[in-house]
Motif scaffolding. Structure first.
Motif, PDB file in Angstrom:
ATOM      1  N   MET A 216       0.822  -1.202   0.000  1.00 56.55           N
ATOM      2  CA  MET A 216       0.000   0.000   0.000  1.00 56.55           C
ATOM      3  C   MET A 216       0.862   1.260   0.000  1.00 56.55           C
ATOM      4  N   VAL A 217       1.930   1.255   0.793  1.00 50.09           N
ATOM      5  CA  VAL A 217       2.841   2.401   0.810  1.00 50.09           C
ATOM      6  C   VAL A 217       3.475   2.601  -0.564  1.00 50.09           C
ATOM      7  N   ASN A 218       3.863   1.507  -1.214  1.00 45.89           N
ATOM      8  CA  ASN A 218       4.451   1.611  -2.553  1.00 45.89           C
ATOM      9  C   ASN A 218       3.473   2.242  -3.545  1.00 45.89           C
ATOM     10  N   GLU A 219       2.203   1.831  -3.471  1.00 45.14           N
ATOM     11  CA  GLU A 219       1.186   2.409  -4.360  1.00 45.14           C
ATOM     12  C   GLU A 219       0.985   3.890  -4.060  1.00 45.14           C
ATOM     13  N   ILE A 220       0.939   4.243  -2.798  1.00 49.43           N
ATOM     14  CA  ILE A 220       0.751   5.645  -2.411  1.00 49.43           C
ATOM     15  C   ILE A 220       1.943   6.496  -2.838  1.00 49.43           C
ATOM     16  N   GLU A 221       3.154   5.960  -2.680  1.00 53.27           N
ATOM     17  CA  GLU A 221       4.346   6.706  -3.086  1.00 53.27           C
ATOM     18  C   GLU A 221       4.353   6.953  -4.595  1.00 53.27           C
ATOM     19  N   ARG A 222       3.966   5.951  -5.372  1.00 55.32           N
ATOM     20  CA  ARG A 222       3.897   6.136  -6.831  1.00 55.32           C
ATOM     21  C   ARG A 222       2.845   7.192  -7.177  1.00 55.32           C
TER      22      ARG A 222
END
Length: 235
Positions: A216-222
């Motif tokens: 989820m953090v990876n998606e939010i960062e992108r």
């Protein structure tokens, strides 16, 4: 589209307090009609059976106590007469008796509430499990300007939240202690920091959208790296 106003403050909220058009689309299950990435809520393993178990665990003892109390009162049980006689001896004993009665009543009310929350949890996760691509009432939306989510966990104080993309100052994975009826355990969550009214605040998002906290953090960062699109409708 300018949803932020004095009425709608970023952070946790109820479904009714989500700003438009999110409130309407989540209520109708038409969130996918909005632009952006949408991650539907995912039913956790065994959550439905656990909801049934918790509901019965709190409901059955409460019903038994109510039934036993009413039966004792109706049949004029001898122990009730003895308790009444003992309490009539002094004001101190009566005060203690009232405190004990209040604790019992509050405890039973709390158990009934927990049973009701378990039922709501069961009903909501059944809805999520049987939702169709054209009818999603729960999920996480990342659009051009806002992060908005609605999950189906009724044991949490808040089931919705939203944050303007431009106000987010950071996102990371952190471990918190999750308290649940009868026990607690550590879980990984997404911690979003954002600015609101010139104060740093935190929004915690748990793993309820088919992704781990790390994913989820990876998606939010992108999503954050794409930047904020101009608010044409608000100009």
């Amino acid at each position: 589209m300018n949803t932020e106003s004095a009425t709608f403050k970023p952070g946790y909220c109820t479904p009714e307090d989500l700003p438009e058009p999110y409130c309407e689309h989540f209520a109708r299950g038409t969130v996918k009609q909005l632009a952006g990435q949408f991650f539907p809520a995912a039913t956790p393993n065994n959550v439905i059976s656990m909801a049934v178990l918790l509901g019965l665990m709190y409901l059955l003892p409460t019903l038994f106590l109510l039934y036993s109390g009413l039966l004792a009162w109706y049949s004029r049980a001898p122990w009730l007469a003895r308790i009444s006689e003992d309490l009539s001896g002094s004001w101190g004993k009566q005060a203690v008796g009232l405190v004990i009665l209040a604790v019992i009543v509050i405890g039973m009310a709390w158990m009934l509430r927990m049973s009701w929350l378990a039922w709501l949890r069961f009903n909501t996760w059944q809805t999520i499990k049987h939702s169709t691509p054209d009818s999603d009432h729960h999920g996480l939306l990342l659009d051009d300007q806002y992060l908005v989510f609605r999950h189906g966990e009724h044991f949490d104080e808040h089931c919705c939240g939203w944050v303007p993309k431009s106000s987010i100052t950071g996102s990371r994975v952190k471990t918190i202690r999750h308290w649940f009826p009868k026990h607690s355990y550590d879980i990984q969550v997404v911690s979003l920091t954002y600015l609101s009214d010139d104060h740093n605040k935190e929004l915690v998002i748990k793993e309820r959208f088919g992704m781990s906290a790390v994913e989820m953090v990876n998606e939010i960062e992108r999503w954050l790296k794409k930047g904020v699109q101009p608010d044409v409708a608000g100009q």
